[in-house]
Design a protein around this motif. Structure first.
Motif, PDB file in Angstrom:
ATOM      1  N   UNK A 199      45.113  63.064  39.549  1.00 62.28           N
ATOM      2  CA  UNK A 199      44.943  62.960  38.256  1.00 62.28           C
ATOM      3  C   UNK A 199      45.867  61.826  37.732  1.00 62.28           C
ATOM      4  N   UNK A 200      47.139  62.085  37.973  1.00 62.05           N
ATOM      5  CA  UNK A 200      47.908  60.919  37.413  1.00 62.05           C
ATOM      6  C   UNK A 200      47.888  59.656  38.073  1.00 62.05           C
ATOM      7  N   UNK A 201      47.660  59.555  39.513  1.00 63.67           N
ATOM      8  CA  UNK A 201      47.300  58.566  40.174  1.00 63.67           C
ATOM      9  C   UNK A 201      46.143  57.551  39.663  1.00 63.67           C
ATOM     10  N   UNK A 202      45.020  58.132  39.361  1.00 56.21           N
ATOM     11  CA  UNK A 202      43.793  57.676  38.940  1.00 56.21           C
ATOM     12  C   UNK A 202      44.288  56.918  37.489  1.00 56.21           C
ATOM     13  N   UNK A 206      44.096  53.270  36.730  1.00 58.33           N
ATOM     14  CA  UNK A 206      43.210  52.565  35.728  1.00 58.33           C
ATOM     15  C   UNK A 206      44.138  51.780  34.654  1.00 58.33           C
ATOM     16  N   UNK A 207      45.068  52.252  34.257  1.00 58.52           N
ATOM     17  CA  UNK A 207      46.050  51.363  33.167  1.00 58.52           C
ATOM     18  C   UNK A 207      46.318  50.295  33.695  1.00 58.52           C
ATOM     19  N   UNK A 208      46.970  50.202  35.022  1.00 60.72           N
ATOM     20  CA  UNK A 208      47.406  48.948  35.633  1.00 60.72           C
ATOM     21  C   UNK A 208      46.407  48.222  36.013  1.00 60.72           C
ATOM     22  N   UNK A 209      45.228  48.721  36.085  1.00 60.87           N
ATOM     23  CA  UNK A 209      43.951  47.723  36.288  1.00 60.87           C
ATOM     24  C   UNK A 209      43.647  46.928  35.221  1.00 60.87           C
ATOM     25  N   UNK A 210      43.716  47.739  34.054  1.00 60.47           N
ATOM     26  CA  UNK A 210      43.026  47.126  32.793  1.00 60.47           C
ATOM     27  C   UNK A 210      44.117  46.248  32.468  1.00 60.47           C
ATOM     28  N   UNK A 212      45.854  44.398  34.181  1.00 57.20           N
ATOM     29  CA  UNK A 212      45.745  43.214  34.996  1.00 57.20           C
ATOM     30  C   UNK A 212      44.450  42.379  34.760  1.00 57.20           C
ATOM     31  N   UNK A 213      43.378  43.001  34.248  1.00 54.97           N
ATOM     32  CA  UNK A 213      42.240  42.177  34.021  1.00 54.97           C
ATOM     33  C   UNK A 213      42.420  41.417  32.541  1.00 54.97           C
ATOM     34  N   UNK A 214      43.056  42.328  31.654  1.00 61.22           N
ATOM     35  CA  UNK A 214      43.053  41.916  30.412  1.00 61.22           C
ATOM     36  C   UNK A 214      44.106  40.434  30.261  1.00 61.22           C
ATOM     37  N   UNK A 215      45.451  40.952  30.809  1.00 61.12           N
ATOM     38  CA  UNK A 215      46.542  40.138  30.506  1.00 61.12           C
ATOM     39  C   UNK A 215      46.637  39.032  31.695  1.00 61.12           C
ATOM     40  N   UNK A 216      45.968  39.080  32.954  1.00 59.46           N
ATOM     41  CA  UNK A 216      46.209  38.010  34.182  1.00 59.46           C
ATOM     42  C   UNK A 216      44.864  37.265  34.260  1.00 59.46           C
ATOM     43  N   UNK A 217      43.909  38.137  33.534  1.00 61.24           N
ATOM     44  CA  UNK A 217      42.496  37.203  33.617  1.00 61.24           C
ATOM     45  C   UNK A 217      41.879  37.362  35.145  1.00 61.24           C
ATOM     46  N   UNK A 218      42.222  38.436  35.903  1.00 57.49           N
ATOM     47  CA  UNK A 218      41.694  38.622  37.073  1.00 57.49           C
ATOM     48  C   UNK A 218      40.195  39.258  37.015  1.00 57.49           C
ATOM     49  N   UNK A 219      39.393  39.053  37.860  1.00 57.14           N
ATOM     50  CA  UNK A 219      38.096  39.881  37.702  1.00 57.14           C
ATOM     51  C   UNK A 219      38.102  41.180  38.230  1.00 57.14           C
ATOM     52  N   UNK A 220      36.983  42.014  38.009  1.00 57.73           N
ATOM     53  CA  UNK A 220      37.038  43.575  38.324  1.00 57.73           C
ATOM     54  C   UNK A 220      37.030  43.566  39.875  1.00 57.73           C
ATOM     55  N   UNK A 222      39.191  42.792  41.895  1.00 63.29           N
ATOM     56  CA  UNK A 222      40.468  42.738  42.481  1.00 63.29           C
ATOM     57  C   UNK A 222      40.794  43.996  43.185  1.00 63.29           C
ATOM     58  N   UNK A 223      41.690  43.738  44.432  1.00 60.75           N
ATOM     59  CA  UNK A 223      41.785  44.745  45.526  1.00 60.75           C
ATOM     60  C   UNK A 223      43.362  45.098  44.879  1.00 60.75           C
TER      61      UNK A 223
END
Ligand SMILES: [Zn+2]
Length: 255
Positions: A199-202, A206-210, A212-220, A222-223
């Motif tokens: 649960x924590x890993x997910x 999720x938080x890191x993914x968001x 990266x998408x918001x601040x680094x402008x990478x697309x969804x 991303x691996x």
């Protein structure tokens, strides 16, 4: 005294982990040759191979080529020392403390290798599964049935996700290394802590993914390697998983 020795021991093991992290994915021997600069290959004399202190003393630069020494080295050493201290603080000098230390070393090495190479080597995950299967006979915290079922359950869960991604979305959303990692996590953590860890890993992923998408402008698409999140989730759950489970339980009863 006990704390100081534990921290020094953690620094030394952390230093060895750095060698494993650097050499294992390259197929190099982790014991020979002795430490050298990965850039200019210059040997590192023993007096400049002191965990943490050498990095500070050299200001993060190789003495021979002045190339930057990766921050991975002091980070791994410092984190390893901290978690060894936490382990002994929690379990005293016991068999469970030793097993936890082994578990944490594997988490650190796998997280770092996954960040650098996007792989979770079988040498680590499968050895860990064998080790913690044997340890499940001695684990004072969880029963053997709990360990085996949680290991298999965790592996099946990630295998399911792996094939789901592969079939439905035609991408390798997760590596098969995550499946083997979940196997040894379950074998050591048991069902409650494994659930909290995943649960924590997910959540962290999720938080890191968001972020990266918001601040680094990478697309969804991303691996993002999932191993580091599994490591972090397992680490938190090892020490605070029971408390988190109890907290969720009390919250549940209020509803
Ligand atoms: Zn160098």
């Amino acid at each position: 005294m006990e704390a100081t020795l534990t921290i020094i021991f953690g620094l030394i093991i952390g230093s060895f982990l750095n060698v494993v992290i650097h050499r294992l994915p390259l197929g190099e021997n982790v014991v020979f040759p002795p430490s050298h600069c990965p850039r200019c290959r210059a040997d590192i004399p023993f007096y400049l191979n002191i965990p943490l202190l050498s990095y500070i003393f050299l200001l993060g630069k190789c003495r021979s080529c002045r190339g930057k020494i990766s921050a991975q080295y002091p980070l791994v050493e410092g984190f390893c020392a901290f978690s060894f201290w936490l382990t002994v603080h929690n379990y005293g000098l016991s068999l469970q403390a030793a097993a936890s230390a082994v578990f944490i070393c594997l988490l650190i090495a796998l997280a770092a290798i996954d960040i650098k190479h996007m792989i979770l080597p079988d040498e680590l995950t499968l050895s860990a599964a064998a080790f913690f299967f044997i340890y499940s006979f001695f684990n004072p915290e969880i029963g053997q049935l709990d360990a085996v079922l949680s290991g298999l359950g965790g592996a099946l869960f990630f295998a399911g996700l792996y094939f789901f991604y592969l079939k439905i979305r035609k991408i390798e959303g997760l590596g098969f290394g995550d499946v083997k990692m979940a196997l040894f996590m379950g074998l050591f953590l048991g069902l409650h802590r494994l659930t909290v860890a995943i649960f924590l890993a997910s959540l962290f992923g999720l938080l890191v993914g968001i972020f990266i998408i918001v601040f680094k402008k990478k697309n969804l698409k991303l691996a993002l390697p999932f191993g580091p999140f599994l490591s972090l989730g397992s680490f938190v759950s090892l020490f605070w998983g029971d408390a988190i489970m109890a907290w969720i339980g009390s919250f549940w009863r209020l509803l």
